[in-house]
Design a protein around this motif. Structure first.
Motif, mmCIF file in Angstrom:
data_model
loop_
_atom_site.group_PDB
_atom_site.id
_atom_site.type_symbol
_atom_site.label_atom_id
_atom_site.label_comp_id
_atom_site.label_asym_id
_atom_site.label_seq_id
_atom_site.Cartn_x
_atom_site.Cartn_y
_atom_site.Cartn_z
ATOM 1 N N VAL A 1 -12.662 2.359 13.878
ATOM 2 C CA VAL A 1 -11.339 2.395 13.270
ATOM 3 C C VAL A 1 -10.814 0.991 13.056
ATOM 4 O O VAL A 1 -10.291 0.663 11.995
ATOM 5 C CB VAL A 1 -10.354 3.207 14.142
ATOM 6 C CG1 VAL A 1 -8.916 2.914 13.741
ATOM 7 C CG2 VAL A 1 -10.643 4.683 14.008
ATOM 8 N N LEU B 1 -8.497 -2.556 9.016
ATOM 9 C CA LEU B 1 -8.553 -3.895 8.452
ATOM 10 C C LEU B 1 -8.909 -3.868 6.981
ATOM 11 O O LEU B 1 -8.953 -4.882 6.323
ATOM 12 C CB LEU B 1 -9.583 -4.707 9.236
ATOM 13 C CG LEU B 1 -9.267 -4.758 10.732
ATOM 14 C CD1 LEU B 1 -10.338 -5.521 11.466
ATOM 15 C CD2 LEU B 1 -7.921 -5.405 10.966
ATOM 16 N N ARG B 2 -9.146 -2.707 6.486
ATOM 17 C CA ARG B 2 -9.612 -2.599 5.120
ATOM 18 C C ARG B 2 -8.448 -2.641 4.138
ATOM 19 O O ARG B 2 -8.557 -2.173 3.026
ATOM 20 C CB ARG B 2 -10.369 -1.283 4.976
ATOM 21 C CG ARG B 2 -11.420 -1.314 3.943
ATOM 22 C CD ARG B 2 -12.376 -0.169 4.152
ATOM 23 N NE ARG B 2 -11.691 1.099 4.344
ATOM 24 C CZ ARG B 2 -12.309 2.260 4.321
ATOM 25 N NH1 ARG B 2 -13.605 2.317 4.168
ATOM 26 N NH2 ARG B 2 -11.655 3.360 4.510
ATOM 27 N N GLN B 3 -7.353 -3.155 4.588
ATOM 28 C CA GLN B 3 -6.200 -3.281 3.702
ATOM 29 C C GLN B 3 -5.740 -1.950 3.161
ATOM 30 O O GLN B 3 -5.376 -1.849 1.996
ATOM 31 C CB GLN B 3 -6.534 -4.166 2.513
ATOM 32 C CG GLN B 3 -6.918 -5.547 2.861
ATOM 33 C CD GLN B 3 -6.759 -6.421 1.646
ATOM 34 O OE1 GLN B 3 -5.866 -6.222 0.845
ATOM 35 N NE2 GLN B 3 -7.611 -7.392 1.516
ATOM 36 N N ARG B 4 -5.756 -0.981 3.970
ATOM 37 C CA ARG B 4 -5.319 0.317 3.491
ATOM 38 C C ARG B 4 -3.883 0.608 3.889
ATOM 39 O O ARG B 4 -3.264 1.490 3.339
ATOM 40 C CB ARG B 4 -6.185 1.409 4.115
ATOM 41 C CG ARG B 4 -7.403 1.679 3.335
ATOM 42 C CD ARG B 4 -8.089 2.879 3.904
ATOM 43 N NE ARG B 4 -9.165 3.300 3.051
ATOM 44 C CZ ARG B 4 -9.008 4.005 1.941
ATOM 45 N NH1 ARG B 4 -7.815 4.363 1.548
ATOM 46 N NH2 ARG B 4 -10.043 4.349 1.231
ATOM 47 N N GLU C 1 -12.554 -1.955 13.042
ATOM 48 C CA GLU C 1 -13.389 -2.822 12.230
ATOM 49 C C GLU C 1 -13.285 -2.457 10.761
ATOM 50 O O GLU C 1 -13.121 -3.294 9.899
ATOM 51 C CB GLU C 1 -14.857 -2.673 12.647
ATOM 52 C CG GLU C 1 -15.119 -3.040 14.087
ATOM 53 C CD GLU C 1 -15.394 -4.516 14.254
ATOM 54 O OE1 GLU C 1 -16.158 -5.067 13.462
ATOM 55 O OE2 GLU C 1 -14.822 -5.113 15.189
ATOM 56 N N LEU D 1 -3.494 -10.227 10.105
ATOM 57 C CA LEU D 1 -3.415 -9.660 8.760
ATOM 58 C C LEU D 1 -1.973 -9.514 8.295
ATOM 59 O O LEU D 1 -1.711 -9.073 7.180
ATOM 60 C CB LEU D 1 -4.070 -8.280 8.739
ATOM 61 C CG LEU D 1 -5.590 -8.275 8.786
ATOM 62 C CD1 LEU D 1 -6.087 -6.873 9.026
ATOM 63 C CD2 LEU D 1 -6.120 -8.817 7.476
ATOM 64 N N ASN E 1 1.659 2.859 2.516
ATOM 65 C CA ASN E 1 0.861 3.708 3.383
ATOM 66 C C ASN E 1 0.886 3.086 4.766
ATOM 67 O O ASN E 1 0.730 1.881 4.911
ATOM 68 C CB ASN E 1 -0.585 3.752 2.866
ATOM 69 C CG ASN E 1 -1.451 4.703 3.661
ATOM 70 O OD1 ASN E 1 -0.965 5.671 4.231
ATOM 71 N ND2 ASN E 1 -2.738 4.430 3.696
ATOM 72 N N MET F 1 0.813 -1.214 0.000
ATOM 73 C CA MET F 1 0.000 0.000 0.000
ATOM 74 C C MET F 1 0.847 1.266 0.000
ATOM 75 O O MET F 1 0.347 2.339 -0.264
ATOM 76 C CB MET F 1 -0.899 0.066 1.239
ATOM 77 C CG MET F 1 -1.634 -1.209 1.553
ATOM 78 S SD MET F 1 -2.784 -1.621 0.268
ATOM 79 C CE MET F 1 -2.645 -3.397 0.307
ATOM 80 N N PHE G 1 -11.548 0.299 9.207
ATOM 81 C CA PHE G 1 -10.508 1.093 8.570
ATOM 82 C C PHE G 1 -9.190 0.356 8.479
ATOM 83 O O PHE G 1 -8.734 0.004 7.406
ATOM 84 C CB PHE G 1 -10.334 2.413 9.316
ATOM 85 C CG PHE G 1 -11.492 3.340 9.081
ATOM 86 C CD1 PHE G 1 -11.391 4.361 8.169
ATOM 87 C CD2 PHE G 1 -12.683 3.175 9.761
ATOM 88 C CE1 PHE G 1 -12.453 5.203 7.914
ATOM 89 C CE2 PHE G 1 -13.748 4.003 9.521
ATOM 90 C CZ PHE G 1 -13.639 5.026 8.601
#
Lengths: 338, 338
Positions: A107, A113-116, A109, A138, A61, A59, A111
DNA sequence: GTGAAAGCGCTAACAC
DNA sequence: GTGTTAGCGCTTTCAC
């Protein structure tokens, strides 16, 4: 939107070569590399980070989670992290957990964990086992700054040692009636930092053979206002006024200085005051303090994470160097008056 | 990593339906929607934001660019923006331009343009025409906070009016020798904010028939230290000491209060002091000030952007409401002494 | 209301 | 050292 295909065509190579030339992954001859770079520049091409991330799994990021933003320590850590990330081509996504627990849950649940993000820096934040587990599950590297997290690499000064050093500075000057302004139980949410600093204070006194006096211990909330209020209580009493105050943060120490002034007491003649942090206002107030270097902590956290993400690509980070601290003596401490 | 396909299989529907059910785009029967949501929860499914972004073109992420972080105003704006974004499922990517121009260029060349953000909030930052052009060319909505940007929707208080109001507060109390502590030319980089506040001050005096006295104007850098130093110069002079000071920011006003105290002057008896901001320490120092509400500004900036990104989906943002400000009179201002 | 399938723009095997 | 190509995991037409 101009894509990699156009650049490839323009440079007369394949998209794979463009990708390699621009990312630095894989070998490309210097000549083609130059051709590609020129083409990209002339066409104004910028990689689509989403496409790149989807294909590569990276990412570029990292997420930084802080409990507040309006505190010198936190913003300093973020600034340091930001600078180090920018140098390495990474973005910083900020999560501020101010407010209720719903934000916090959200945050985690939806964010983080959203693979960002490739990794997470948690600043002065105690994570639950579940939260840590999920991040680990993850495969996200995680580093804490400012307090110990169970089972997680953490960057934190030795609060006990630092508090002890501050107290010893006062003892060394000849003080024996040394008060402590520290955090209340309530503030102890993150990391027992207030508790540890109290331990350090008590250890120094005990080692010097000075009995602990509960009367000389006031709670505050780590703000200037809180320190002011606490110091007023300590310094306003008619008998047994302390000759020195060790405040567990510079904000509280500054509040104490202001309280002393308002009472007509002179610092350091009537009362010596020492803090911890080297806050941006410490010099202005002539505050003696133990400096920690939050910007450096933010940078170092980034280095550790990048090292985990790209092993061996960076100068080896000294993982086991203790974080630097430094006693800075200014004009708020002196020998006790007669 | 569990993907949309597993959820689809588990729920006995197609991936398209899962996508629709979870994102809320497109119609799905309540029953299937429930089935899908249950399946997703039970499997611990979280959308891959990169895949989602690549396919949809939406990043659910906005960039916030600030010139510093360690200032109350900026962190407050960021906090407000963060909160509003979180509510709407958006991430906040922070770009801190502290430091040299290289960082700034880097942010624009390699970060903002990398398709990482749907929109940009620029806080107290004067963008070049080229920078604005590039953002517009990418179709990225942009809103400024804290100062006017040429050709860009901007959220900013009316600095002239606010400064005038603060000065009029002092005039109304009967002051006539009113000094001004404002920004130096150097600080004027962003938005002529210091200049505008000076205009407001001068306008108020002129309207009251009081001639401007260049002796009563000191430059400072918008910090407590700077305000302290400037106020010392103003208040320390043997003749023609001002009876009131209007400082263009609360930090400088607080510095002025401390300077007055150090000179043995009483606030407000010997000198009245008013600032602008309603800084978190203003109340503690009893500072009269004009409050602006940076957190609200950050939230509002987000609302405007989301409204541009999803027209009509939000409560209509009142675009033309002037930003609220409020004179808060505390104990640092009073009628001049005899 | 739901499914099938064609991309979104790039990276990384794998071939050469 | 470079090209070909199969995905990465979703979203979104277009059918039905």
């Amino acid at each position: 939107m101009i894509g990699i295909a156009e650049v490839a065509r323009y440079a007369g190579v394949s998209t794979a070569t463009v990708s390699r030339a621009l990312s630095g992954n894989g070998h490309v001859s210097p000549a083609t590399k130059l051709k590609v770079e020129t083409a990209a520049r002339e066409l104004g091409y910028v990689v689509s980070s989403t496409a790149s991330s989807l294909a590569s799994g990276r990412m570029k990021n990292i997420g930084v989670v802080v409990p507040f933003l309006n505190r010198w320590f936190f913003t300093s850590v973020v600034e340091g992290a930001q600078r180090a990330l920018l140098r390495n081509g990474y973005d910083l996504t900020l999560y501020n957990l101010t407010g209720d627990g719903i934000e916090r849950q959200s945050v985690f649940e939806h964010f983080l964990l959203r693979q960002r993000v490739d990794a997470v820096i948690a600043v002065s934040l105690e994570l639950t086992e579940d939260e840590i587990f999920r991040l680990h599950a993850l495969g996200k590297p995680l580093v804490g700054v400012g307090g110990l997290i169970e089972g997680v690499r953490t960057l934190a000064i030795d609060d006990i040692a630092v508090a002890r050093l501050a107290t010893e500075h006062l003892l060394g000057l000849g003080h024996t009636r040394i008060a402590h302004i520290g955090g209340s139980q309530h503030y102890d949410l993150d990391f027992h930092l207030p508790t540890n600093r109290r331990f350090g204070y008590e250890a120094a006194l005990t080692a010097a053979g000075i009995p602990l006096d509960p009367e000389l211990d006031e709670d505050a909330d780590f703000t200037i206002q809180g320190g002011y209020h606490a110091a007023k209580q300590l310094l306003g009493r008619p008998h047994g006024r302390p000759t020195a105050i060790f405040a567990a943060s510079d904000e509280m120490a500054i509040g104490s200085i202001l309280a002393a002034r308002d009472l007509g007491l002179s610092v350091p003649r009537d009362v010596s005051i020492v803090g911890i942090d080297d806050h941006e206002l410490a010099e202005f107030f002539g505050l003696s303090t133990i400096a920690q270097f939050p910007q450096g902590q933010g940078e170092k956290a980034v280095e550790i994470l990048l090292d985990q993400l790209h092993p061996g690509q960076h100068d080896q980070v000294e993982l086991n160097t203790p974080l630097p601290v430094k006693l800075i003596v200014r004009s708020s401490t002196a020998r006790p008056g007669e």
